[in-house]
Design an enzyme around this catalytic site. Structure first.
Site, mmCIF file in Angstrom:
data_model
loop_
_atom_site.group_PDB
_atom_site.id
_atom_site.type_symbol
_atom_site.label_atom_id
_atom_site.label_comp_id
_atom_site.label_asym_id
_atom_site.label_seq_id
_atom_site.Cartn_x
_atom_site.Cartn_y
_atom_site.Cartn_z
ATOM 1 N N GLY A 22 0.856 -1.184 0.000
ATOM 2 C CA GLY A 22 0.000 0.000 0.000
ATOM 3 C C GLY A 22 0.884 1.223 0.000
ATOM 4 N N THR A 23 0.347 2.326 -0.498
ATOM 5 C CA THR A 23 1.227 3.477 -0.666
ATOM 6 C C THR A 23 0.898 4.673 0.229
ATOM 7 O OG1 THR A 23 0.015 3.853 -2.679
ATOM 8 C CG2 THR A 23 2.142 2.821 -2.882
ATOM 9 N N THR A 24 0.216 5.702 -0.265
ATOM 10 C CA THR A 24 0.239 6.963 0.465
ATOM 11 C C THR A 24 -0.993 7.207 1.345
ATOM 12 O OG1 THR A 24 1.454 7.815 -1.404
ATOM 13 C CG2 THR A 24 0.649 9.427 0.176
ATOM 14 N N ALA A 63 3.777 4.835 -7.550
ATOM 15 C CA ALA A 63 3.086 3.829 -6.746
ATOM 16 C C ALA A 63 1.823 4.371 -6.085
ATOM 17 C CB ALA A 63 4.025 3.286 -5.675
#
Lengths: 282, 269
Positions: A49-51, A224
């Site tokens: 998972g990113t931001t 991403a």
């Protein structure tokens, strides 16, 4: 494991009000972070998972996350949910190995609810933040093999009557943030955006726009992080917590904000600008 | 050397049952009523900290009478069982029926084992569905028997008198306020030291009230009603205590309406 008809004697013993402690005793195989992994890096095997961004405003706090999970250069999922209500007055957003992070949040949610039911009262916000620390710390071995979980935790402190945000490192270190913060691969760009746009006196509606702008900026520069998906109508998850409790904004509410942000970027692709000098508000 | 007395198994079980029943009869009653939006629990409990009614899981609640330490252990075990199942499987896989079954097995085994003293408790396990027809109330006795209750049920001290009062007045599908007023009036309808059933007004602060409310948006449907909310729902009760209807079986009030029983010592919840 899951007991049969009669309640085992250990269930009837008073004392433990922590669900993860009870689990460690009764069903240690269900605990994350107890698994022996072979040597080597496993980071590319599972989606990440990113931001996640978080910001406080007078009377509350907001947590928002983009919808992308990546596996190397592949988009593993384009509509993953990474922001979860952990109880009525708190929420967590996850960055890092998605599978482990979701399991950790599920355990954390059960932990908070379990304590509340057994003790008849909720943990303090600091107590909750510390419990999450302990869960992250138990994952350190996996983090060293590339399977790190780094959540962002936010909640409304009923004692202080204000929203608060906590960030973490892989060793379980917990750090309270003032105003705003971001975690994940796009966090540098999100934080830069927040830094220029954030003001402590923003309203709830303005903070929602702020979060959507910051995630747009993160997606703009980090491959991403997922930007708003206009064709599929996939927009960030936004969770707002005030004295009245937590509320996840409906898809339509976020879509309306995202549409305004996108419309603005049509003429100004880099988004809103801040004045060059002076501390005054734009 | 003395010869041990022979006690027949029938007598042994009867003694154990009498022992448990006596312990349960000492406490005050708990009423459970099904109303339009869910299940309502009302008990007379002067303690703010020691609860008789508690949340187990999303749609499941628990109420008990008898010895506090014993039913508190059962409550905690129920919360652990429910949370364990919900965590290992899914929230929807936690059912009131499975919980009632676990309690029944536990109470039954303890009751019939020679080594342990029987639990002096009675429990309600209630679960609400999406419709009133799916709501379930289980009543568990000290010996592990399970009964499926419909409409209303009472356990504890003067259970028979309170249940008799409810039987004459209970109506299906009532609103929360009506169901609450009925339950509180029924709990106040208890026999005095002469065994005469009398109506008294129970102070709001001495009431423990909770509901499983299916209209709640959140998954957890259990809510305690605060004293302020109770005042609002109950309204002015001094004038609205239902007069015993003519031809009712209760003995007439010999003390000439001397009013409510005040200054009663608090009982362990």
């Amino acid at each position: 494991m899951i007991p049969g008809p009669r309640l085992p004697a250990s269930y009837l013993q008073p004392g433990v009000s922590s669900f993860s402690d009870f689990l460690a005793d009764q069903a240690p195989d269900l605990l994350p972070g107890r698994r022996a992994l072979p040597q080597g890096q496993a980071g590319d095997l599972a989606p990440h998972g990113t931001t996640i961004v978080g910001a406080t405003f007078p009377g509350g706090v907001l947590l928002a996350g983009d919808r992308r999970a990546t596996m190397g250069n592949i988009i593993a999922q384009r509509d993953i949910e990474k922001v979860f209500a952990t109880d009525e007055y708190s929420a967590a957003g996850i960055a890092g190995t998605a599978g482990l992070a979701i399991e950790m949040i599920r355990l954390f949610q059960t932990e908070l609810e379990h304590y509340e039911k057994i003790e008849g009262t909720t943990l303090s916000l600091d107590g909750k933040a510390n419990r999450l620390s302990a869960l992250i710390r138990s994952n350190l071995g996996m983090a060293m093999q590339g399977l790190a979980v780094v959540p962002l935790f936010a909640g409304f402190d009923l004692g202080d009557a204000r929203g608060r945000i906590f960030s973490y490192d892989v060793t379980g270190g917990r750090y309270e943030e003032t105003g705003y913060t971001a975690v994940g691969s796009g966090s540098m760009f999100a934080r830069g955006s927040l830094k220029k746009l954030y003001r402590p006196d923003l309203t709830e509606a303005e903070v929602v726009t702020l979060a959507v702008q910051a995630l747009y900026d993160a997606a703009d520069d980090d491959s991403a992080t997922g930007g708003p998906d206009v064709a599929r109508r996939i927009f960030p998850i936004v969770h707002v917590i005030t004295a009245e409790g937590g509320r996840r904004l409906s898809g339509d509410e976020v879509a309306a904000v995202a549409d305004r942000v996108i419309a603005g970027r049509m003429s100004h692709p880099d988004g809103p600008t801040a004045p060059l000098t002076g501390g005054g508000h734009a | 050397m003395s010869t041990p007395f022979y006690v027949s198994p029938e007598q042994l079980m009867k003694d154990r049952a009498d022992f448990a029943r006596k312990g349960i009869a000492r406490g005050r009653s708990v009423v459970v009523i099904q109303y339009a939006d869910g299940v309502l629990f009302v008990s007379e409990n002067p303690s703010q900290a020691l609860h008789k009614v508690s949340e187990i899981y999303d749609r499941i609640a628990f109420a008990a009478v008898g010895r506090y330490n014993e039913f508190e252990n059962l409550r905690i075990a129920g919360v652990r069982l429910a949370d364990m199942r919900g965590y290992a499987y899914d929230r929807r896989d936690v059912s009131g029926r499975a919980l009632a079954n676990a309690y029944a097995q536990t109470l039954g085994t303890i009751f019939s084992s020679g080594g342990e003293k029987p639990y002096e408790v009675e429990l309600f396990v209630a679960e609400i569905g999406d419709e009133a027809a799916e709501d379930q109330v289980y009543r568990l006795t000290y010996d592990g028997q399970v009964a499926d209750e419909h409409g209303y049920a009472v356990m504890g001290g003067a259970a028979d008198v309170v249940a008799g009062y409810l039987k004459e007045r209970y109506a299906e599908g009532a609103e929360l306020g009506d169901a609450l007023r009925l339950a509180v009036a029924a709990l106040g309808h208890t026999p005095d030291e002469k065994g005469v059933a009398r109506d008294r007004v129970i102070a709001t602060r001495d009431l423990e009230v909770a509901v499983l409310d299916r209209t709640r948006q959140r998954p957890r449907k259990f809510v305690r009603l605060s004293p302020a909310r109770l005042e609002q729902l109950l309204g002015d009760r001094a004038s609205s205590v239902p007069e015993p209807a003519a031809g009712e079986t209760t003995t007439p009030d010999l003390l000439g309406g001397a009013g409510e029983v005040e200054g009663e010592p608090p009982v362990a919840p």
